[in-house]
Design an enzyme around this catalytic site. Structure first.
Site, PDB file in Angstrom:
ATOM      1  N   ARG A 178      -8.015   2.182  -2.424  1.00  0.00           N
ATOM      2  CA  ARG A 178      -8.791   2.158  -1.189  1.00  0.00           C
ATOM      3  C   ARG A 178      -9.542   3.470  -1.015  1.00  0.00           C
ATOM      4  O   ARG A 178      -9.012   4.551  -1.266  1.00  0.00           O
ATOM      5  CB  ARG A 178      -7.885   1.925   0.028  1.00  0.00           C
ATOM      6  CG  ARG A 178      -8.720   1.508   1.250  1.00  0.00           C
ATOM      7  CD  ARG A 178      -7.907   0.983   2.379  1.00  0.00           C
ATOM      8  NE  ARG A 178      -8.765   0.183   3.252  1.00  0.00           N
ATOM      9  CZ  ARG A 178      -8.538  -0.045   4.534  1.00  0.00           C
ATOM     10  NH1 ARG A 178      -7.454   0.444   5.115  1.00  0.00           N
ATOM     11  NH2 ARG A 178      -9.371  -0.773   5.249  1.00  0.00           N
ATOM     12  N   GLN A 235       0.846  -1.189   0.000  1.00  0.00           N
ATOM     13  CA  GLN A 235       0.000   0.000   0.000  1.00  0.00           C
ATOM     14  C   GLN A 235       0.888   1.247   0.000  1.00  0.00           C
ATOM     15  O   GLN A 235       1.847   1.334   0.772  1.00  0.00           O
ATOM     16  CB  GLN A 235      -0.916   0.020   1.231  1.00  0.00           C
ATOM     17  CG  GLN A 235      -1.966   1.127   1.167  1.00  0.00           C
ATOM     18  CD  GLN A 235      -2.786   1.228   2.439  1.00  0.00           C
ATOM     19  OE1 GLN A 235      -2.244   1.556   3.491  1.00  0.00           O
ATOM     20  NE2 GLN A 235      -4.074   0.965   2.351  1.00  0.00           N
ATOM     21  N   GLY A 267      -8.679  -7.454   9.541  1.00  0.00           N
ATOM     22  CA  GLY A 267      -7.585  -6.669  10.096  1.00  0.00           C
ATOM     23  C   GLY A 267      -7.314  -6.990  11.545  1.00  0.00           C
ATOM     24  O   GLY A 267      -6.503  -7.847  11.872  1.00  0.00           O
ATOM     25  N   ARG A 268      -8.027  -6.305  12.436  1.00  0.00           N
ATOM     26  CA  ARG A 268      -7.777  -6.472  13.869  1.00  0.00           C
ATOM     27  C   ARG A 268      -7.873  -7.926  14.316  1.00  0.00           C
ATOM     28  O   ARG A 268      -7.148  -8.356  15.214  1.00  0.00           O
ATOM     29  CB  ARG A 268      -8.766  -5.609  14.658  1.00  0.00           C
ATOM     30  CG  ARG A 268      -8.504  -4.118  14.557  1.00  0.00           C
ATOM     31  CD  ARG A 268      -9.712  -3.318  15.005  1.00  0.00           C
ATOM     32  NE  ARG A 268     -10.760  -3.307  13.990  1.00  0.00           N
ATOM     33  CZ  ARG A 268     -12.043  -3.138  14.245  1.00  0.00           C
ATOM     34  NH1 ARG A 268     -12.453  -2.999  15.497  1.00  0.00           N
ATOM     35  NH2 ARG A 268     -12.923  -3.110  13.257  1.00  0.00           N
ATOM     36  N   TYR A 304      -6.266  10.882   3.750  1.00  0.00           N
ATOM     37  CA  TYR A 304      -4.917  11.173   3.276  1.00  0.00           C
ATOM     38  C   TYR A 304      -4.970  11.931   1.941  1.00  0.00           C
ATOM     39  O   TYR A 304      -6.044  12.274   1.452  1.00  0.00           O
ATOM     40  CB  TYR A 304      -4.103   9.884   3.185  1.00  0.00           C
ATOM     41  CG  TYR A 304      -3.814   9.283   4.545  1.00  0.00           C
ATOM     42  CD1 TYR A 304      -3.219  10.043   5.547  1.00  0.00           C
ATOM     43  CD2 TYR A 304      -4.146   7.960   4.840  1.00  0.00           C
ATOM     44  CE1 TYR A 304      -2.960   9.504   6.811  1.00  0.00           C
ATOM     45  CE2 TYR A 304      -3.892   7.412   6.089  1.00  0.00           C
ATOM     46  CZ  TYR A 304      -3.303   8.188   7.074  1.00  0.00           C
ATOM     47  OH  TYR A 304      -3.050   7.664   8.313  1.00  0.00           O
TER      48      TYR A 304
END
Length: 395
Positions: free
Chosen positions: A227, A102, A318-319, A175
């Site tokens: 993304r 990424q 993810g987590r 971002y």
């Protein structure tokens, strides 16, 4: 092997084939060296998790020093990074897992301390709303914009040389790519701002730069992902219709679209009359054209199946892969009862979670980690932004 849809293989249009439809989502480790080089701690962290998912997306790497968003961030901004990135790609490739790097620029989501005295840059000289004490950035010049577009292409070339199977443009979590598209952060009056289409010029130019690098340097199937955060809560800001418009503009130029949100059950944060899940609404635009990665609080096999049933083609975890690195393997062997959906602080060393990341998880990310020592009720982020989506509350 249990008969789960997410355990079946998946093939992208360019021929890259995944052994299953589980994707390890990109997560911040804050563990790279000061200059963005990979560390042994990070390699061990990925090695502990890479064998199960069909595809692993790394934590974000900046394409230029001005884009560094936090300490301990990976970098792909120079050829010096290629040897370390090659090690990272090799670690991820165990058991046939595909490796995606990424890449991004943080834009205004940085500060002069992280940038060693330099002022952050963005589309316009407007500070971020969250956190409230964000520094005011400097508006990028046209020359800086053009140089940065090239930097994304150069970074992609390095990812190819390092042996990755693709790159993902981080156009989410507020971002720089998102900053240029948002009317909140982009209030330029030149060719890079103004109307929605003009605000989209920078992301589209970056996409072209990356695609050109892939066409020139890749000698095997190499995917390009994007993304996206479905909505912003600022006014003005990106609304769902804007994100779906973006999807329609890029869906024939990318190999997959990856959503960013804290719960796969989420509906619109801005339009409470819209009761459809965001995944299903994105899928209505991507179905049959480009693969969609759904995401958000996937913990059990039933959650992963629900994401696919809602229209996604792949499911990001993810987590849960922090708590349970062997999640895929345990599902494959029918050992679901032993899957950990909570995380004991005492187990983090054993789980190869780097020390700096441990501090980050127990502070900034405490509300989303399901620690066994928590006394507060866990939040599901179905109706609000989560910390990893760029919504940072001061502790």
């Amino acid at each position: 092997m249990p008969n789960y849809q997410f355990l079946t293989p998946f093939e992208f249009k360019n021929g890259l084939t995944l052994k299953n439809r589980v994707v390890m989502s990109p997560m911040t480790t804050m563990t790279s060296f000061y200059n963005g080089m990979i560390t042994t701690d990070e390699l061990n962290y990925y090695a502990a998790r890479a064998g199960g998912p069909g595809m692993v997306i790394t934590g974000v790497a900046n394409v230029d020093a001005s884009g560094k968003g936090f300490e301990g961030e990976l970098s792909i901004a120079s050829d010096d990074m290629i040897p370390g990135m090659t090690k990272l790609a090799n670690v991820i490739h165990q058991n046939g897992t595909k490796a995606i790097l990424q890449i991004f620029h943080a834009g205004r989501k940085s500060n002069h301390m992280i940038l060693r005295g330099h002022q952050p840059v963005s589309a316009s000289a407007i500070a971020a709303v969250y956190p409230p004490d964000s520094e005011q950035p400097r508006a990028m010049t046209t020359i800086e914009i053009l140089d940065l577009i090239k930097a994304f292409g150069d970074a992609t070339k390095r990812a190819i040389l390092a042996g990755f199977d693709g790159v993902e443009l981080h156009g989410a979590n507020t971002y720089l790519l998102q900053q240029f598209y948002s009317a909140n952060s982009n209030q330029r009056t030149d060719e890079w701002g103004g109307s929605r289409d003009k605000r989209l010029r920078f992301p589209l130019a970056v996409l072209k730069s990356v695609r050109d690098a892939i066409d020139q340097y890749a000698t095997k199937p190499f995917v390009l992902g994007y993304r996206i955060s479905p909505e912003e809560i600022e006014t003005p800001g990106i609304r769902l219709a804007d994100s779906l418009y973006l999807v329609d503009r890029i869906k024939n130029q990318v190999d997959y679209i990856h959503m960013s949100m804290g719960s796969y059950k989420r509906t619109s944060l801005n339009d409470k009359t819209n009761k459809q899940t965001l995944i299903s609404q994105f899928a209505a635009h991507t179905n049959g054209v480009v693969p969609l990665i759904g995401i958000g609080s996937v913990e059990q096999p039933a959650d992963a199946e629900a994401v696919l049933a809602d229209g996604a083609n792949l499911v990001a975890v993810g987590r849960e892969l922090l708590r349970e690195p062997q999640w895929v393997q345990k599902v494959q062997t029918g050992d679901v009862d032993s899957i950990r959906t909570q995380l004991s602080p005492a187990d983090m060393d054993e789980l190869a979670i780097p020390p700096v990341m441990q501090t980050y998880l127990t502070t900034s990310f405490k509300t989303v980690m399901h620690f066994t020592t928590d006394t507060d009720k866990a939040q599901n982020y179905q109706d609000e932004l989560a910390p990893m989506e760029g919504f940072e509350k001061k502790l």
